[in-house]
Design a protein around this motif. Structure first.
Motif, PDB file in Angstrom:
ATOM      1  N   LYS A   1       0.820  -1.197   0.000  1.00 20.60           N
ATOM      2  CA  LYS A   1       0.000   0.000   0.000  1.00 20.60           C
ATOM      3  C   LYS A   1       0.875   1.277   0.000  1.00 20.60           C
ATOM      4  CE  LYS A   1      -4.057  -1.989   2.291  1.00 20.60           C
ATOM      5  NZ  LYS A   1      -4.899  -1.970   3.510  1.00 20.60           N
TER       6      LYS A   1
ATOM      7  N   GLN B   1       4.293   5.817  -5.366  1.00 20.55           N
ATOM      8  CA  GLN B   1       4.318   5.883  -6.831  1.00 20.55           C
ATOM      9  C   GLN B   1       3.265   6.867  -7.338  1.00 20.55           C
ATOM     10  OE1 GLN B   1       3.765   1.902  -8.219  1.00 20.55           O
ATOM     11  NE2 GLN B   1       5.929   1.301  -7.807  1.00 20.55           N
ATOM     12  N   LYS B   2       2.188   6.954  -6.615  1.00 17.79           N
ATOM     13  CA  LYS B   2       1.125   7.827  -7.076  1.00 17.79           C
ATOM     14  C   LYS B   2       1.428   9.305  -6.797  1.00 17.79           C
ATOM     15  CE  LYS B   2      -3.896   8.357  -6.836  1.00 17.79           C
ATOM     16  NZ  LYS B   2      -5.133   7.880  -6.211  1.00 17.79           N
ATOM     17  N   SER B   3       1.889   9.607  -5.572  1.00 22.98           N
ATOM     18  CA  SER B   3       2.132  11.012  -5.195  1.00 22.98           C
ATOM     19  C   SER B   3       3.598  11.425  -5.361  1.00 22.98           C
ATOM     20  CB  SER B   3       1.699  11.223  -3.717  1.00 22.98           C
ATOM     21  OG  SER B   3       2.474  10.402  -2.854  1.00 22.98           O
ATOM     22  N   ASN B   4       4.473  10.488  -5.222  1.00 24.48           N
ATOM     23  CA  ASN B   4       5.933  10.701  -5.321  1.00 24.48           C
ATOM     24  C   ASN B   4       6.388  11.782  -4.353  1.00 24.48           C
ATOM     25  OD1 ASN B   4       8.485  10.149  -6.275  1.00 24.48           O
ATOM     26  ND2 ASN B   4       8.318  11.451  -8.095  1.00 24.48           N
TER      27      ASN B   4
ATOM     28  N   ALA C   1       2.368   1.813  -3.323  1.00 25.83           N
ATOM     29  CA  ALA C   1       1.385   2.356  -4.291  1.00 25.83           C
ATOM     30  C   ALA C   1       1.174   3.837  -4.063  1.00 25.83           C
ATOM     31  CB  ALA C   1       0.052   1.596  -4.133  1.00 25.83           C
ATOM     32  N   ARG C   2       1.121   4.311  -2.797  1.00 19.67           N
ATOM     33  CA  ARG C   2       0.956   5.737  -2.517  1.00 19.67           C
ATOM     34  C   ARG C   2       2.186   6.540  -2.974  1.00 19.67           C
ATOM     35  NH1 ARG C   2      -1.302   3.816   2.391  1.00 19.67           N
ATOM     36  NH2 ARG C   2       0.692   4.240   3.453  1.00 19.67           N
TER      37      ARG C   2
END
Length: 267
Positions: free
Chosen positions: A46, A52-55, A49-50
């Protein structure tokens, strides 16, 4: 040899197959570490994934912390698995020991059963030999006792036969004496019947027939002429008072003089 009861052996076999407490504890630790690691890996996924999404830096820091915790949980799981492996190894030793004890006990029981059978056979053989020896000794003693008893019986029978023979001899002699006595008693009345005229003592034949020479009768003495007074001569007086005794036995032959010792004078 001591035997192990079947119930005790069954209990030992069941306890040997059961899982030891150490293995159970190690297995529980492994399961707990695995569960924790799986949960942490979900959190890492999880966080990744966060990030990679927000960086963002916060997402990246959260992902790094999650990975670090997952790494610790992996080490902990590895350590728990090592503990489980050690517990299982020790439990294998315990199982091997129990199996060895079971095998030894089984062998002991088998040997005991075999020993009992061999002992029974040996006792039976010994008993047969012992009985045979005793029977032989008893037969010998009985034979000697029978021989001794037979000798005693023969001696007693011989003694009894001699006694019976002696009694029969005495009885025959007694019967013979009684028969002779009865025979004499029958002959005596027949011989005394003609002579016994009146009761009383019979006259003696010897006194009536043969009178002893001695003093002349008084009447004859008075008839003789009176002798002269004075002491008669010794020879004449002796011849007048004494008379030659009558000779017993067979009379001497006529014309022959008697030889040998002269007859005794009558006193």
């Amino acid at each position: 040899m001591a035997r192990v009861k079947k119930g005790t052996r069954a209990k030992r076999a069941a306890s040997a197959t059961e899982e030891s407490p150490a293995v159970a504890k190690a297995q529980k630790a492994v399961d707990s570490a695995t569960s924790s690691l799986d949960a942490q890996m979900d959190r890492v996924a999880k966080a990744k994934a966060r990030a990679q999404k927000s960086n963002s830096a916060t997402a990246k820091t959260s992902l790094a912390n999650a990975n670090s915790k997952a790494k610790d949980l992996r080490a902990k799981l590895s350590e728990a698995k090592m503990g489980l492996a050690k517990a299982k190894a020790m439990d294998a030793v315990r199982l091997a020991e129990a199996a060895a004890k079971e095998k030894v006990e089984s062998l002991s029981e088998s040997l005991s059963s075999k020993a009992d059978k061999e002992l029974a056979a040996a006792l039976k053989a010994f008993e047969a030999r012992w009985v045979k020896t005793k029977e032989k000794a008893h037969a010998k003693k009985l034979k000697a006792a029978e021989k001794k008893a037979e000798a005693k019986v023969k001696a007693a029978a011989k003694k009894a036969a001699a006694k019976v023979k002696d009694l029969e001899k005495k009885a025959k002699a007694k019967l013979k004496a009684e028969a002779q006595k009865a025979k004499k008693a029958k002959k005596k009345p027949a011989a005394e019947a003609p002579t016994a005229k009146k009761p009383g003592r019979p006259k003696k034949v010897a006194e009536t027939t043969a009178k002893k020479a001695g003093r002349p009768k008084k009447a004859d003495a008075e008839a003789k002429p009176a002798k002269r007074a004075g002491r008669p001569k010794k020879a004449v007086a002796a011849a007048a008072t004494k008379k030659a005794p009558a000779r017993r036995g067979r009379p001497p032959k006529a014309g022959t003089a008697r030889r040998g010792r002269p007859p005794k004078k009558a006193t």
